[in-house]
Write an enzyme that holds these catalytic residues in place. Structure first.
Site, PDB file in Angstrom:
ATOM      1  N   TYR A 264       0.818  -1.220   0.000  1.00  0.00           N
ATOM      2  CA  TYR A 264       0.000   0.000   0.000  1.00  0.00           C
ATOM      3  C   TYR A 264       0.858   1.278   0.000  1.00  0.00           C
ATOM      4  O   TYR A 264       0.365   2.355   0.274  1.00  0.00           O
ATOM      5  CB  TYR A 264      -0.942   0.015   1.213  1.00  0.00           C
TER       6      TYR A 264
ATOM      7  N   ASP B  39      -0.441 -17.490   4.698  1.00  0.00           N
ATOM      8  CA  ASP B  39      -1.458 -18.305   4.021  1.00  0.00           C
ATOM      9  C   ASP B  39      -1.882 -19.474   4.910  1.00  0.00           C
ATOM     10  O   ASP B  39      -3.071 -19.786   5.040  1.00  0.00           O
ATOM     11  CB  ASP B  39      -0.976 -18.779   2.639  1.00  0.00           C
TER      12      ASP B  39
ATOM     13  N   ASP C 122     -10.295  -9.083   7.858  1.00  0.00           N
ATOM     14  CA  ASP C 122     -11.619  -9.257   7.248  1.00  0.00           C
ATOM     15  C   ASP C 122     -12.049 -10.721   7.306  1.00  0.00           C
ATOM     16  O   ASP C 122     -13.222 -11.038   7.520  1.00  0.00           O
ATOM     17  CB  ASP C 122     -11.620  -8.799   5.778  1.00  0.00           C
TER      18      ASP C 122
HETATM   19 MG    MG Z   1     -10.100  -3.576   4.330  1.00  0.00          MG
END
Ligand code: MG
Ligand code: NAI
Length: 326
Positions: free
Chosen positions: A120, A199, A227
């Site tokens: 990001y 993972d 999430d």
């Molecule tokens: Mg998010």
């Protein structure tokens, strides 16, 4: 001493859950001064800018910010807002509450997500019609800052060290540096760590979330894995977060603008109200923070519930039920 709090509701259900959190804070009569700022798709349509300079300046100067969510312009709003508070860590608790039909009711995790770099960092290119690239940035300084926060976060608490989630077996340079730096800071502080490939973590946390507690991870991994954890505890309407900087912080639910339910007054305000409890704790109002958290927990246990949790209550009904319990 009164605190000035920036309130940036943004778009969609940000406009519904942010006032709910402000109502809860106002009911405590702590003398906070709330200053509203605009951000998101709506203000971009009007002015061409998703994050007007005055909103950025507001977040960069107040003690704390309550942010809701932004729509398509999310990246143009939340990334600079995190920068405005110089936030180097995103704290994301994911906890299954009694009374909620969670996939994994035993889940009780806290993600400490690196908040400034990784994929990001904003270095994306389109080399040609069919080739695009992304540069992943990991620095020792950002990893150190995160690790020091993680050590402070767990020391003197019931947390027994922390887990480092990474993918250093493939991303040897970037996640190698991340893992080695975090580990060495923890060692210097006498904090125990273990590590897991990110993972594999995704599978393990679904099958047996109890084996994890505090999870320290790079930016994208923290975004995705938290999430995923939301799915284990009953949905995005339950996940709060804190973006912490050295002098100020920004508190937001993990969820977005929920266009499918926006405008109906049915958004679950729990994530945003628990984010407000994190704000209280950050500002040193520990008792009030606990009271708000307990009021949300008992509302989740006994109802009323918004439709995402199988009920038919409105955002306002739930907010009133929380305030009634304070
Ligand atoms: Mg998010
Ligand atoms: P989303 O979180 O907005 O919604 C995903 C699903 O969860 C939807 O079905 C929604 O109804 C439900 N949901 C989320 N929060 C809820 C709540 N409080 N109560 C009840 N149900 C809730 O994620 P999605 O759909 O991927 O993104 C929608 C928009 O939000 C996009 O424009 C995206 O860019 C933006 N977004 C903004 C974020 C931010 O500002 N920090 C973060 C994530 C998404």
């Amino acid at each position: 001493m009164t605190h000035e709090i920036a309130v940036i509701p943004g778009d969609g259900i940000g406009q519904e859950v942010t006032p709910a959190a402000v109502d809860v804070l106002e009911s405590l009569e702590l003398g906070f001064e709330f200053v509203e700022g605009e951000a998101g798709d709506a203000v971009r349509e009007e002015t061409g800018e998703a994050l007007p300079q005055e909103t950025y300046d507001l977040a960069a100067s107040t003690d704390a910010t309550l942010f809701g969510a932004a729509g398509d312009s999310a990246a143009d709003v939340i990334l600079p807002l995190r920068e405005a508070v110089d936030s180097f860590v995103n704290v994301r608790p994911a906890k299954a509450y009694p009374g909620i039909d969670a996939v994994r009711p035993e889940t009780d995790l806290v993600f400490l997500r690196e908040n400034t770099e990784g994929v990001y960092a904003g270095h994306e290119d389109r080399l040609s019609e069919d080739v695009s690239t992304l540069t992943r940035v990991v620095t020792e300084s950002a990893s150190e800052r995160l690790a020091e926060f993680a050590c402070d976060y767990v020391s003197g608490t019931e947390h027994d060290g922390f887990t480092i989630a990474h993918k250093a077996n493939v991303m040897r340079e970037t996640d190698g540096l991340f893992r080695d730096t975090v580990k060495s800071v923890a060692e210097d502080n006498g904090i125990e760590t273990d590590e897991v490939l990110m993972d594999a973590f995704a599978t393990h946390v679904c099958l047996d979330p109890e084996q994890f507690d505090v999870v320290v991870c790079p930016n994208l991994a923290g975004d995705v894995l938290s999430d995923l954890a939301a799915g284990l505890v009953g949905g995005l309407g339950l996940l709060p977060s804190a973006n912490i900087g050295p002098d100020r912080a920004l508190f937001e639910p993990v969820h977005g603008t929920a266009p499918d339910i926006a405008g109906d007054g049915l958004a679950n305000p729990a994530a945003k109200i628990i984010s407000a409890a994190m704000l209280l704790e950050y500002l040193g109002y520990d008792e009030e923070a606990d009271a708000v958290t307990e009021a949300v927990e008992s509302t989740l246990a006994e109802g009323p519930h918004t439709p995402d949790l199988g009920g038919d209550a409105s955002t306002e009904d739930v907010t009133e039920a929380v305030i009634d319990r304070l």
